[in-house]
Enzyme design. Structure first.
Site, PDB file in Angstrom:
ATOM      1  N   GLY A   1      41.715  42.187  38.487  1.00 15.13           N
ATOM      2  CA  GLY A   1      40.766  41.840  37.442  1.00 15.13           C
ATOM      3  C   GLY A   1      41.338  42.090  36.096  1.00 15.13           C
ATOM      4  N   CYS A   2      41.540  43.173  35.862  1.00 15.19           N
ATOM      5  CA  CYS A   2      41.879  43.603  34.596  1.00 15.19           C
ATOM      6  C   CYS A   2      43.220  42.815  34.015  1.00 15.19           C
ATOM      7  CB  CYS A   2      42.475  45.143  34.330  1.00 15.19           C
ATOM      8  SG  CYS A   2      40.809  46.089  34.733  1.00 15.19           S
TER       9      CYS A   2
END
Length: 157
Positions: free
Chosen positions: A48-49
Site C-alpha cells: 500500500g505504501c
C-alpha cells in the site's frame, strides 16, 4: 501510546525538522511561502505504501506545477527510506520520524482496525499546509489506492 489529538483546517501546522533519505535535514519552516503536502504512511516498501508513494511520484509534476512540495513521513530509518526511494525512483523527500514525535504532533498515530483487529499504529494521513504554515486540509485514515487522485481533485489540480 494513546491516540494523539487531530489537526483540522485552520490549525497551525506543527513545525518539525527531520532527516531525509539522503541524510539532509529538512524543516517544515524551509517551505514557508510555499504550499506543502505532508503525508504519513505506515512502512516503506510495503504494497500500500509503495502504491501511494508511486502515485505521488507520478503526480509530482502537476503538484509542483500548482505550487506544492510533497513530503512523505514514516517511522522508518534513513537507510530503509534510501532503499525505498532508490527502488521506486521517488524524487521527493522521505523523512524519518523514528521517535514518532511528528506523527503524534499531527495526530497520525493511534488506534486503527487492521484485518479485523484493533491495533495502535500509524494512521495513513495527509495534510495540506498553506504558505503561512496553516493546515488547509486534514485527512485521516485515507486509502493508499486512489488517494492522490482524490487529493488532486480536492486541490483543483
Amino acid at each position: 501510546m494513546t491516540d494523539s489529538p487531530r489537526l483540522a483546517a485552520g490549525d497551525t501546522a506543527p513545525d518539525f525538522t527531520l532527516t531525509d533519505q539522503d541524510g539532509n535535514s529538512v524543516s517544515l519552516a524551509d517551505f514557508r511561502g510555499r504550499k506543502v503536502v505532508v503525508y504519513f504512511y505506515p512502512a516503506a516498501m510495503t504494497p500500500g505504501c509503495t502504491t501511494q508513494a508511486c502515485d505521488f511520484r507520478d503526480s509530482l509534476g502537476s503538484l509542483v506545477g500548482a505550487g506544492y512540495q510533497v513530503l512523505g513521513l514514516s517511522k522508518d530509518n534513513r537507510a530503509k527510506l534510501a532503499e525505498f526511494a532508490e527502488n521506486d525512483h521517488l524524487t521527493f523527500p522521505l523523512l524519518s520520524d523514528e521517535d514518532l514525535a511528528v506523527h503524534l504532533a499531527y495526530g497520525a498515530w493511534g488506534e486503527k482496525n487492521l484485518y479485523g483487529k484493533s491495533v495502535t499504529g500509524v494512521l495513513r494521513s495527509t495534510f495540506v499546509i498553506d504558505e503561512a504554515g496553516l493546515v488547509t486540509l486534514s485527512q485521516y485514515n485515507v486509502k493508499a489506492t486512489g488517494h492522490v487522485a482524490s487529493l488532486r481533485k480536492k486541490l483543483g489540480i
